[in-house]
Design a protein around this motif. Sequence first.
Motif, mmCIF file in Angstrom:
data_model
loop_
_atom_site.group_PDB
_atom_site.id
_atom_site.type_symbol
_atom_site.label_atom_id
_atom_site.label_comp_id
_atom_site.label_asym_id
_atom_site.label_seq_id
_atom_site.Cartn_x
_atom_site.Cartn_y
_atom_site.Cartn_z
ATOM 1 N N GLY A 58 59.459 42.520 46.561
ATOM 2 C CA GLY A 58 58.229 42.258 45.830
ATOM 3 C C GLY A 58 57.203 43.279 46.273
ATOM 4 O O GLY A 58 56.854 43.340 47.455
ATOM 5 N N ILE A 59 56.762 44.122 45.345
ATOM 6 C CA ILE A 59 55.694 45.088 45.624
ATOM 7 C C ILE A 59 54.594 44.781 44.628
ATOM 8 O O ILE A 59 54.579 45.298 43.511
ATOM 9 N N SER A 60 53.679 43.908 45.045
ATOM 10 C CA SER A 60 52.682 43.429 44.102
ATOM 11 C C SER A 60 51.448 42.893 44.830
ATOM 12 O O SER A 60 50.982 41.800 44.543
ATOM 13 N N GLY A 61 50.957 43.675 45.781
ATOM 14 C CA GLY A 61 49.745 43.292 46.488
ATOM 15 C C GLY A 61 49.890 42.038 47.329
ATOM 16 O O GLY A 61 48.932 41.285 47.489
ATOM 17 N N PHE A 62 51.071 41.799 47.904
ATOM 18 C CA PHE A 62 51.288 40.589 48.687
ATOM 19 C C PHE A 62 50.603 40.690 50.044
ATOM 20 O O PHE A 62 50.814 41.641 50.790
ATOM 21 N N THR A 63 49.788 39.697 50.341
ATOM 22 C CA THR A 63 49.163 39.609 51.653
ATOM 23 C C THR A 63 49.895 38.567 52.486
ATOM 24 O O THR A 63 50.556 37.675 51.947
ATOM 25 N N TYR A 64 49.782 38.714 53.803
ATOM 26 C CA TYR A 64 50.535 37.832 54.699
ATOM 27 C C TYR A 64 50.000 36.401 54.659
ATOM 28 O O TYR A 64 48.790 36.171 54.679
ATOM 29 N N ALA A 65 50.921 35.459 54.598
ATOM 30 C CA ALA A 65 50.598 34.039 54.725
ATOM 31 C C ALA A 65 51.801 33.363 55.373
ATOM 32 O O ALA A 65 52.949 33.612 54.984
ATOM 33 N N GLU A 66 51.551 32.542 56.368
ATOM 34 C CA GLU A 66 52.632 31.932 57.151
ATOM 35 C C GLU A 66 53.556 31.073 56.307
ATOM 36 O O GLU A 66 54.761 30.975 56.573
ATOM 37 N N ASP A 67 53.016 30.438 55.264
ATOM 38 C CA ASP A 67 53.840 29.544 54.457
ATOM 39 C C ASP A 67 54.697 30.280 53.433
ATOM 40 O O ASP A 67 55.506 29.665 52.738
ATOM 41 N N ARG A 68 54.540 31.572 53.328
ATOM 42 C CA ARG A 68 55.400 32.365 52.444
ATOM 43 C C ARG A 68 56.686 32.707 53.196
ATOM 44 O O ARG A 68 56.707 33.568 54.060
ATOM 45 N N LYS A 69 57.760 32.034 52.859
ATOM 46 C CA LYS A 69 59.004 32.171 53.600
ATOM 47 C C LYS A 69 59.786 33.393 53.116
ATOM 48 O O LYS A 69 60.813 33.301 52.447
ATOM 49 N N VAL A 70 59.266 34.556 53.467
ATOM 50 C CA VAL A 70 59.883 35.830 53.126
ATOM 51 C C VAL A 70 59.764 36.757 54.327
ATOM 52 O O VAL A 70 59.070 36.463 55.302
ATOM 53 N N LEU A 71 60.425 37.907 54.234
ATOM 54 C CA LEU A 71 60.336 38.939 55.258
ATOM 55 C C LEU A 71 59.252 39.926 54.845
ATOM 56 O O LEU A 71 59.281 40.450 53.730
ATOM 57 N N PHE A 72 58.296 40.164 55.731
ATOM 58 C CA PHE A 72 57.182 41.056 55.426
ATOM 59 C C PHE A 72 57.416 42.440 56.031
ATOM 60 O O PHE A 72 57.873 42.560 57.169
ATOM 61 N N SER A 73 57.067 43.448 55.269
ATOM 62 C CA SER A 73 57.112 44.810 55.796
ATOM 63 C C SER A 73 55.940 45.037 56.739
ATOM 64 O O SER A 73 55.064 44.174 56.906
ATOM 65 N N ASP A 74 55.908 46.207 57.356
ATOM 66 C CA ASP A 74 54.707 46.614 58.066
ATOM 67 C C ASP A 74 53.568 46.696 57.040
ATOM 68 O O ASP A 74 53.813 46.972 55.858
ATOM 69 N N PRO A 75 52.324 46.464 57.447
ATOM 70 C CA PRO A 75 51.216 46.516 56.482
ATOM 71 C C PRO A 75 50.983 47.921 55.955
ATOM 72 O O PRO A 75 51.184 48.908 56.676
ATOM 73 N N TYR A 76 50.585 48.016 54.692
ATOM 74 C CA TYR A 76 50.261 49.327 54.140
ATOM 75 C C TYR A 76 48.828 49.422 53.636
ATOM 76 O O TYR A 76 48.371 50.497 53.237
ATOM 77 N N TYR A 77 48.094 48.301 53.677
ATOM 78 C CA TYR A 77 46.688 48.352 53.253
ATOM 79 C C TYR A 77 45.947 47.152 53.817
ATOM 80 O O TYR A 77 46.449 46.037 53.782
ATOM 81 N N ASP A 78 44.761 47.395 54.377
ATOM 82 C CA ASP A 78 43.912 46.302 54.852
ATOM 83 C C ASP A 78 43.121 45.742 53.680
ATOM 84 O O ASP A 78 42.534 46.502 52.907
ATOM 85 N N SER A 79 43.096 44.418 53.563
ATOM 86 C CA SER A 79 42.444 43.801 52.419
ATOM 87 C C SER A 79 41.614 42.606 52.866
ATOM 88 O O SER A 79 41.494 42.315 54.050
ATOM 89 N N ALA A 80 41.039 41.917 51.904
ATOM 90 C CA ALA A 80 40.227 40.721 52.167
ATOM 91 C C ALA A 80 40.057 39.964 50.864
ATOM 92 O O ALA A 80 40.122 40.541 49.773
ATOM 93 N N GLN A 81 39.838 38.664 50.975
ATOM 94 C CA GLN A 81 39.539 37.835 49.813
ATOM 95 C C GLN A 81 38.021 37.716 49.664
ATOM 96 O O GLN A 81 37.313 37.436 50.644
ATOM 97 N N VAL A 82 37.540 37.956 48.446
ATOM 98 C CA VAL A 82 36.102 37.885 48.158
ATOM 99 C C VAL A 82 35.901 37.151 46.836
ATOM 100 O O VAL A 82 36.862 36.837 46.131
ATOM 101 N N ALA A 83 34.635 36.900 46.511
ATOM 102 C CA ALA A 83 34.296 36.221 45.252
ATOM 103 C C ALA A 83 33.661 37.205 44.281
ATOM 104 O O ALA A 83 32.790 37.998 44.660
#
Length: 268
Positions: free
Chosen positions: A117-142
Amino acid sequence: MKKMVSAALSALLAMSLTACGSSSSSSSAASSSSAAAASEAPAASAESKNIIIAMSPDYPPFDDLTTSGDLTGFDYDMGEWVFTWLNENGYSYTHEWKQMSFDTIISAIQTDQVDLGISGFTYAEDRKVLFSDPYYDSAQVALVNADSTIASTDELKGANLGCQMGSTGETVAEELSPDHTTAVEDMGIAIETLKAGGYDAVIMDIAVAKNYEATGNFKMLDHVLLDESTHIIAKEGNTELMDAVNKALAAFLASDDCAALKEKYGLQ
Protein backbone atom coordinates in the motif's frame (compact mmCIF):
# COMPACT_ATOMS: atom_id res chain seq x y z
CA MET A 1 58.24 -54.11 -26.88
CA LYS A 2 56.43 -54.86 -23.59
CA LYS A 3 58.49 -52.17 -21.88
CA MET A 4 57.61 -49.65 -24.59
CA VAL A 5 53.90 -50.44 -24.36
CA SER A 6 54.07 -50.27 -20.57
CA ALA A 7 55.79 -46.88 -20.71
CA ALA A 8 53.19 -45.56 -23.18
CA LEU A 9 50.32 -46.73 -20.99
CA SER A 10 51.94 -45.11 -17.95
CA ALA A 11 52.26 -41.83 -19.83
CA LEU A 12 48.65 -41.92 -20.93
CA LEU A 13 47.51 -42.69 -17.37
CA ALA A 14 49.52 -39.76 -16.03
CA MET A 15 47.99 -37.40 -18.60
CA SER A 16 44.51 -38.66 -17.72
CA LEU A 17 45.06 -38.06 -14.01
CA THR A 18 46.46 -34.61 -14.70
CA ALA A 19 43.44 -33.73 -16.85
CA CYS A 20 41.02 -34.96 -14.17
CA GLY A 21 42.85 -32.92 -11.57
CA SER A 22 42.56 -29.76 -13.71
CA SER A 23 38.89 -30.36 -14.34
CA SER A 24 38.24 -30.85 -10.65
CA SER A 25 40.12 -27.67 -9.75
CA SER A 26 38.24 -25.66 -12.38
CA SER A 27 34.92 -27.02 -11.19
CA SER A 28 35.79 -26.19 -7.59
CA ALA A 29 36.84 -22.67 -8.52
CA ALA A 30 33.65 -22.15 -10.53
CA SER A 31 31.55 -23.40 -7.61
CA SER A 32 33.32 -21.04 -5.22
CA SER A 33 32.80 -18.14 -7.63
CA SER A 34 29.11 -18.96 -8.05
CA ALA A 35 28.63 -19.25 -4.30
CA ALA A 36 30.26 -15.87 -3.74
CA ALA A 37 28.07 -14.26 -6.41
CA ALA A 38 24.96 -15.85 -4.93
CA SER A 39 25.81 -14.56 -1.47
CA GLU A 40 26.15 -11.00 -2.83
CA ALA A 41 23.00 -11.04 -4.96
CA PRO A 42 19.66 -10.17 -3.30
CA ALA A 43 17.35 -13.09 -2.63
CA ALA A 44 14.64 -11.47 -4.77
CA SER A 45 16.77 -11.80 -7.90
CA ALA A 46 16.24 -15.57 -8.07
CA GLU A 47 13.02 -15.14 -10.04
CA SER A 48 10.84 -12.30 -11.23
CA LYS A 49 7.82 -11.53 -9.06
CA ASN A 50 4.89 -9.27 -9.85
CA ILE A 51 4.02 -6.81 -7.09
CA ILE A 52 0.53 -5.29 -6.89
CA ILE A 53 0.49 -1.83 -5.30
CA ALA A 54 -2.74 -0.36 -3.91
CA MET A 55 -3.44 3.37 -3.99
CA SER A 56 -6.44 5.55 -3.21
CA PRO A 57 -6.01 8.46 -5.66
CA ASP A 58 -8.07 11.03 -3.77
CA TYR A 59 -5.46 12.60 -1.52
CA PRO A 60 -3.44 15.19 -3.45
CA PRO A 61 -0.55 15.91 -3.53
CA PHE A 62 0.30 12.37 -2.40
CA ASP A 63 -2.24 10.45 -4.46
CA ASP A 64 -4.31 11.81 -7.32
CA LEU A 65 -5.53 11.33 -10.90
CA THR A 66 -4.70 13.38 -13.95
CA THR A 67 -7.50 14.81 -16.09
CA SER A 68 -7.12 11.76 -18.32
CA GLY A 69 -7.55 9.39 -15.37
CA ASP A 70 -3.92 8.34 -14.90
CA LEU A 71 -2.35 7.97 -11.46
CA THR A 72 -0.16 10.83 -10.32
CA GLY A 73 1.19 12.36 -7.12
CA PHE A 74 4.24 12.10 -4.91
CA ASP A 75 3.49 8.52 -3.81
CA TYR A 76 3.06 7.32 -7.38
CA ASP A 77 6.30 8.89 -8.60
CA MET A 78 8.16 7.61 -5.55
CA GLY A 79 6.81 4.09 -6.10
CA GLU A 80 7.95 4.12 -9.72
CA TRP A 81 11.40 5.31 -8.59
CA VAL A 82 11.62 2.56 -5.96
CA PHE A 83 10.93 -0.26 -8.42
CA THR A 84 13.24 1.18 -11.05
CA TRP A 85 16.02 1.27 -8.44
CA LEU A 86 15.32 -2.29 -7.30
CA ASN A 87 15.56 -3.69 -10.81
CA GLU A 88 18.78 -1.77 -11.43
CA ASN A 89 20.30 -3.20 -8.27
CA GLY A 90 19.94 -6.95 -8.60
CA TYR A 91 16.26 -7.50 -7.93
CA SER A 92 13.74 -8.77 -10.44
CA TYR A 93 10.28 -7.29 -9.97
CA THR A 94 7.43 -6.30 -12.19
CA HIS A 95 4.71 -4.17 -10.66
CA GLU A 96 1.24 -2.84 -11.27
CA TRP A 97 -0.97 -0.30 -9.53
CA LYS A 98 -4.51 -0.97 -8.31
CA GLN A 99 -6.97 1.79 -7.41
CA MET A 100 -8.91 1.11 -4.22
CA SER A 101 -10.77 3.09 -1.58
CA PHE A 102 -8.42 3.92 1.28
CA ASP A 103 -10.36 2.03 3.94
CA THR A 104 -10.10 -1.28 2.04
CA ILE A 105 -6.35 -1.31 1.35
CA ILE A 106 -5.24 -2.79 4.69
CA SER A 107 -7.70 -5.68 4.49
CA ALA A 108 -6.64 -6.28 0.86
CA ILE A 109 -3.02 -6.56 2.02
CA GLN A 110 -3.93 -8.87 4.90
CA THR A 111 -5.82 -11.21 2.52
CA ASP A 112 -3.07 -11.21 -0.17
CA GLN A 113 -5.11 -9.34 -2.76
CA VAL A 114 -2.34 -6.76 -3.04
CA ASP A 115 1.29 -6.72 -1.89
CA LEU A 116 1.94 -3.10 -0.96
CA GLY A 117 0.00 0.00 0.00
CA ILE A 118 1.55 3.28 -1.14
CA SER A 119 -1.11 5.81 -0.31
CA GLY A 120 -0.01 8.23 2.39
CA PHE A 121 -0.27 5.66 5.19
CA THR A 122 0.71 6.98 8.59
CA TYR A 123 1.68 4.75 11.49
CA ALA A 124 -1.05 3.53 13.83
CA GLU A 125 -0.65 0.65 16.29
CA ASP A 126 -4.02 -0.87 15.44
CA ARG A 127 -3.11 -1.22 11.77
CA LYS A 128 -1.96 -4.83 11.64
CA VAL A 129 0.49 -4.48 8.78
CA LEU A 130 4.25 -4.23 8.27
CA PHE A 131 5.45 -0.63 8.03
CA SER A 132 8.41 0.54 6.01
CA ASP A 133 10.90 3.07 7.27
CA PRO A 134 9.27 6.53 7.22
CA TYR A 135 9.59 8.60 4.07
CA TYR A 136 7.78 11.78 5.10
CA ASP A 137 6.97 13.57 8.37
CA SER A 138 3.31 14.50 8.58
CA ALA A 139 0.60 15.68 10.97
CA GLN A 140 -3.18 15.76 11.24
CA VAL A 141 -4.75 19.23 11.04
CA ALA A 142 -8.17 20.80 10.50
CA LEU A 143 -9.25 22.49 7.26
CA VAL A 144 -12.16 24.96 7.28
CA ASN A 145 -13.76 27.21 4.67
CA ALA A 146 -11.95 30.47 3.99
CA ASP A 147 -14.83 32.49 5.45
CA SER A 148 -15.28 30.26 8.52
CA THR A 149 -15.44 31.94 11.94
CA ILE A 150 -13.65 28.96 13.51
CA ALA A 151 -10.17 30.13 14.51
CA SER A 152 -9.02 27.44 16.94
CA THR A 153 -9.10 23.69 17.19
CA ASP A 154 -10.75 24.12 20.61
CA GLU A 155 -13.86 25.20 18.69
CA LEU A 156 -13.97 21.84 16.91
CA LYS A 157 -15.25 20.01 19.99
CA GLY A 158 -18.84 19.07 19.21
CA ALA A 159 -18.60 20.50 15.67
CA ASN A 160 -19.64 18.69 12.47
CA LEU A 161 -16.41 17.08 11.29
CA GLY A 162 -15.59 15.20 8.12
CA CYS A 163 -12.71 12.78 7.51
CA GLN A 164 -11.62 9.89 5.34
CA MET A 165 -12.80 6.45 6.35
CA GLY A 166 -10.04 4.29 7.82
CA SER A 167 -7.62 7.19 8.26
CA THR A 168 -5.92 8.42 11.41
CA GLY A 169 -7.86 11.62 10.72
CA GLU A 170 -11.01 9.65 11.53
CA THR A 171 -9.57 8.70 14.93
CA VAL A 172 -8.71 12.34 15.67
CA ALA A 173 -12.13 13.58 14.53
CA GLU A 174 -13.97 11.05 16.68
CA GLU A 175 -11.95 12.12 19.72
CA LEU A 176 -12.86 15.76 19.09
CA SER A 177 -16.51 15.26 18.24
CA PRO A 178 -17.66 11.64 18.69
CA ASP A 179 -21.33 12.35 18.01
CA HIS A 180 -20.84 14.60 15.00
CA THR A 181 -18.12 12.93 12.90
CA THR A 182 -18.81 11.59 9.42
CA ALA A 183 -16.26 9.43 7.61
CA VAL A 184 -16.45 9.02 3.82
CA GLU A 185 -14.50 6.82 1.42
CA ASP A 186 -13.40 9.62 -0.91
CA MET A 187 -11.62 12.69 0.47
CA GLY A 188 -12.83 14.64 -2.56
CA ILE A 189 -16.42 14.15 -1.36
CA ALA A 190 -15.47 15.37 2.12
CA ILE A 191 -13.95 18.54 0.61
CA GLU A 192 -17.03 19.23 -1.51
CA THR A 193 -19.26 18.70 1.53
CA LEU A 194 -17.14 21.15 3.53
CA LYS A 195 -17.32 23.69 0.72
CA ALA A 196 -21.11 23.38 0.66
CA GLY A 197 -21.36 23.92 4.42
CA GLY A 198 -22.13 20.33 5.36
CA TYR A 199 -19.10 20.16 7.66
CA ASP A 200 -17.55 22.74 9.95
CA ALA A 201 -14.10 21.25 9.29
CA VAL A 202 -12.35 18.28 7.72
CA ILE A 203 -9.43 16.51 9.44
CA MET A 204 -6.55 15.49 7.16
CA ASP A 205 -2.77 15.38 6.62
CA ILE A 206 -1.07 18.76 6.74
CA ALA A 207 0.37 18.46 3.21
CA VAL A 208 -3.08 17.71 1.83
CA ALA A 209 -4.59 20.62 3.80
CA LYS A 210 -1.95 22.99 2.41
CA ASN A 211 -2.75 21.76 -1.08
CA TYR A 212 -6.42 22.72 -0.67
CA GLU A 213 -5.59 25.95 1.16
CA ALA A 214 -3.59 27.07 -1.87
CA THR A 215 -6.82 27.23 -3.90
CA GLY A 216 -7.99 30.16 -1.77
CA ASN A 217 -11.26 28.43 -0.87
CA PHE A 218 -10.08 27.05 2.47
CA LYS A 219 -7.81 27.81 5.41
CA MET A 220 -5.90 25.50 7.69
CA LEU A 221 -6.03 25.91 11.45
CA ASP A 222 -2.58 26.35 12.93
CA HIS A 223 -2.72 23.81 15.74
CA VAL A 224 -1.38 20.31 14.98
CA LEU A 225 -3.78 17.64 16.20
CA LEU A 226 -1.46 14.64 15.78
CA ASP A 227 2.20 14.31 14.74
CA GLU A 228 2.82 11.41 12.35
CA SER A 229 5.16 9.85 9.80
CA THR A 230 4.26 8.37 6.44
CA HIS A 231 5.12 4.79 5.40
CA ILE A 232 4.70 2.11 2.75
CA ILE A 233 2.81 -0.92 4.12
CA ALA A 234 2.92 -4.67 3.42
CA LYS A 235 1.54 -7.83 5.00
CA GLU A 236 2.96 -8.77 8.40
CA GLY A 237 5.75 -11.29 7.86
CA ASN A 238 6.55 -10.17 4.31
CA THR A 239 10.03 -9.10 5.40
CA GLU A 240 11.78 -10.08 2.15
CA LEU A 241 9.80 -7.55 0.14
CA MET A 242 9.91 -4.89 2.85
CA ASP A 243 13.68 -5.23 3.29
CA ALA A 244 14.06 -4.56 -0.43
CA VAL A 245 11.66 -1.61 -0.26
CA ASN A 246 13.58 -0.10 2.66
CA LYS A 247 16.86 -0.31 0.74
CA ALA A 248 15.25 1.49 -2.19
CA LEU A 249 13.63 4.06 0.11
CA ALA A 250 16.99 4.89 1.69
CA ALA A 251 18.45 5.46 -1.78
CA PHE A 252 15.44 7.56 -2.79
CA LEU A 253 15.56 9.80 0.28
CA ALA A 254 19.26 10.45 -0.32
CA SER A 255 18.74 11.26 -4.00
CA ASP A 256 18.29 14.57 -5.80
CA ASP A 257 15.11 13.09 -7.30
CA CYS A 258 13.47 13.05 -3.87
CA ALA A 259 14.14 16.76 -3.35
CA ALA A 260 12.88 17.50 -6.86
CA LEU A 261 9.64 15.57 -6.30
CA LYS A 262 9.05 17.29 -2.95
CA GLU A 263 9.41 20.63 -4.69
CA LYS A 264 7.16 19.50 -7.55
CA TYR A 265 4.35 18.54 -5.17
CA GLY A 266 4.87 21.26 -2.56
CA LEU A 267 6.15 18.92 0.13
CA GLN A 268 9.32 20.74 1.19
